[in-house]
Design an enzyme around this catalytic site. Structure first.
Site, PDB file in Angstrom:
ATOM      1  CG  ASP B 101      -9.174  -3.109  13.146  1.00 21.68           C
ATOM      2  OD1 ASP B 101      -9.537  -3.896  14.091  1.00 21.68           O
ATOM      3  OD2 ASP B 101      -8.121  -2.150  13.078  1.00 21.68           O
ATOM      4  CG  ASP B 274      -3.383  -4.715   8.956  1.00 21.63           C
ATOM      5  OD1 ASP B 274      -3.190  -3.467   8.586  1.00 21.63           O
ATOM      6  OD2 ASP B 274      -3.169  -5.009  10.170  1.00 21.63           O
ATOM      7  CB  CYS B 312       9.141  -8.612 -10.727  1.00 21.27           C
ATOM      8  SG  CYS B 312       7.811  -8.339 -10.139  1.00 21.27           S
ATOM      9  CB  CYS B 314       4.285  -7.921 -10.955  1.00 18.40           C
ATOM     10  SG  CYS B 314       5.048  -6.158 -11.231  1.00 18.40           S
ATOM     11  CB  CYS B 317       7.936  -6.423 -13.853  1.00 24.78           C
ATOM     12  SG  CYS B 317       8.687  -5.317 -12.283  1.00 24.78           S
ATOM     13  CG  HIS B 343       6.591  -3.553  -8.404  1.00 25.94           C
ATOM     14  ND1 HIS B 343       7.411  -4.641  -9.230  1.00 25.94           N
ATOM     15  CD2 HIS B 343       7.721  -3.195  -7.626  1.00 25.94           C
ATOM     16  CE1 HIS B 343       8.598  -4.976  -8.567  1.00 25.94           C
ATOM     17  NE2 HIS B 343       8.623  -3.969  -7.797  1.00 25.94           N
TER      18      HIS B 343
END
Lengths: 402, 402
Positions: B101, B274, B312, B314, B317, B343
């Site tokens: 940005d 974003d 999940c 991830c 998890c 997560h």
């Protein structure tokens, strides 16, 4: 509580080789969670986490055993919580070896907050001020619930400036408590280590070693050192104490962790170390190099594209520049503390590995000379002042030393 | 400065399929640092780091592009430092795509600190109060030095409560600046996106879209939304604006990142998002689940052996229990923030992936209905109050929004 017998000889120590020119030893500790090569350094995970790191990162760094603290875990989250979810290994996702300290050192560091008698200690939580009783029997019960591979007796730690008589009393109580710990211990898959006390008095160190040896523990820690005394005193007491300990049992020097001190202690026959120093100074931006510590906050590192140590194999050095680390510290980004922790722990882990190889190769003496001739230790006066300031500030805030 | 031409058509967008029942689209952005499947969510790395995570973790989470901020990096470590060590990708060890940005939003959030004219903006650093000038030309020069794959024009952001006339002036200035940015841009391997402004006034949004489309940018961002206005207004303006934008160019909705808002915006034709929200709330202990956010600090999680979400995939998890996460947050351990960030980002990343597959399968409508019928969004009034409080407190502290 589960008392699963994993093996008959818990955390057995096997001495492999002793250096001919010094007292340095190479050995191995066989634990229910893997074989740990000695000399070994244990990173501190007081609250069930080596600050900032995952279990996989600890393993990748080459660390096989970590230290957790019964005092911290008893207060938060509580022993019952950890037992309920299956023990400390499962709770923190670590399948390597664990040693739990009993919490004696933490409780006695909170000098103003305790009431002590032969039965045990009443202490106040550094978190909420609540009152709690700890006894040798409870210390063992808690450590059996946590399920570490090596557990420690509850001991009374003297302060560096205590009188002979006061240190003698604390030592006697430590002996009684060690016996009571041994008596109530039930799990056969955990090794219970005793802690030799006696302050800076050789006569008391002798009494303590002899008494505890007569009880035949599978390992001996040397407590009450590196608590503010000059380094000359540390090493002189260490040498005299180790000379009294049996060859075939592991020796554990509690709370020592600077590269130069670890080197000097291995040379004197220590097998096991723990210390929060490498991780604590990392979070303050002090990074180990072969020439000594550097402070990554120094403006000179702002534009440097090379890693902390060009030939270091840690994740941090393989991936990032001094410039990036300097920026992360400057911006107080959380990744900074993690990358610095990885580097310092890998530095110490690699050092232990290199020392062990040198002992096995018969080159320990020259390796030590070379390392120490390059490595600029933190100035003794500065180190002492800094440590005393830190201990005092923690005590004033009512915090337990980590 | 290196101006290496990697490809003739930087960050080309390819539209693959549009949902028959909504405006949702599946596509891909082809960048010099890999192909990015859309719709895509960009985690925020304002200071050159997705807070707490390494580049490998970002990649493992399934994120292909990140957002960094010229304002933050200009102030610290300085554009010259990053250029000297080889550009932003190398500096932060990230070989995936980057969008920078321009910093307009950050500068205009510091309302009291700026002096504005057609030439540019003089602003004061939120770090040390020093004065700096930014112009459209400098914004491009800095972003060319950083070397992101997608760069943004310098725009003037209005506040939600600004008058029509004030918003119109800011919009006109944004148009002039966009043209100046386009004129001075040199690198052919970076795509420069324009930012449609116009506040909550449909007539201004129309003027802004038409003007910027006439300049033929390779992508269009929708700025000035999600800055405190009610959600109904956000979506109504979003719909009207998107209807004006060309089909074959990517649309980027800046600063939107809650799962429910992302879903609603994808349905309206947004390709790129974003937001710091998933990572910021993670560090406050708010974890995404299919039923909505949970607060890991709640005492009820203290003894729970199961993971945050049983299915999940991830790292958090797969490895740790609710009990352990609760403990880490309770003890303010640094590992807590990292595990929660992993997560939440995986939750959003997986959601984007599932939305894309549903668009390609023609099942987006039913997938959306199912997800939103289970997911309990944060209460609208509470959300608004919290966001305004947060923006205000940052402004009072002189901090830039992240």
């Amino acid at each position: 509580m589960k008392h699963k017998t994993v093996m008959n000889n818990p955390s057995l120590f096997r001495l492999i080789k002793t250096c001919p020119d010094s007292s340095a030893r190479a050995g191995e500790l066989i634990t229910p969670h893997g074989t740990v090569l000695t000399p070994v350094f244990l990173p501190v995970a007081s609250q069930g986490t080596v600050k900032t790191l995952t279990p996989e990162e600890i393993r990748d760094i080459g660390l096989a055993m970590i230290l957790a603290n019964t005092y911290h875990l008893y207060l938060r989250p509580g022993i019952d919580v950890i037992e309920k979810v299956g023990g400390l290994h499962k709770f923190m996702g670590w399948d390597g070896a664990i040693l739990t300290d009993s919490g004696g050192f933490q409780i006695f560091s909170l000098a103003k907050l305790r009431q002590l008698n032969d039965q045990g200690v009443v202490f106040r939580s550094h978190i909420d001020g609540s009152e709690h009783l700890i006894t040798p029997e409870l210390a063992i019960q808690y450590q059996e619930s946590l399920g570490a591979d090596i557990i420690m007796v509850l001991d009374e730690c003297s302060a560096y400036d205590n009188s002979f008589e006061k240190v003698r009393e604390a030592m006697s109580r430590t002996h009684q408590w060690a016996e009571r710990c041994q008596r109530v211990k039930k799990r056969s898959d955990q090794a219970l280590y005793a802690i030799v006390q006696g302050g800076v008095f050789p006569e008391l160190r002798r009494q303590s070693a002899e008494y505890l040896i007569s009880l035949d523990f599978p390992g001996y820690a040397i407590g009450g050192l590196s608590i503010g005394e000059p380094k000359k005193v540390t090493f002189s007491i260490l040498e005299e104490t180790i000379a009294l300990l049996p060859e075939n049992k592991p020796r554990y020097l509690m709370g020592v962790g600077s590269p130069e001190d670890v080197f000097e202690s291995v040379a004197r026959g220590v097998d096991i170390f723990d210390s929060a120093l490498p991780t604590r100074v990392a979070r303050n931006g002090a990074l180990f190099t072969r020439l000594g510590r550097i402070n990554i906050g120094n403006a000179g590192y702002a534009g440097m594209g090379q890693p902390v140590e060009p030939d270091c194999d840690c994740y941090t050095c393989r991936t990032f520049s001094l410039a990036y680390l300097h920026h992360l510290f400057n911006a107080r980004e959380l990744l900074a503390y993690r990358l610095a922790t990885i580097h310092n722990l890998r530095f110490v882990s690699k050092l232990m590995q290199n020392m062990r190889e040198a002992i096995l190769d018969g080159t320990f003496g020259s390796f030590k000379d070379e390392f120490l001739s390059n490595y600029q230790p933190t100035d003794e006066q500065a180190r002492l002042a800094q440590k005393q300031k830190w201990l005092k500030s923690r005590q004033e805030r009512g915090e337990a030393p980590l």
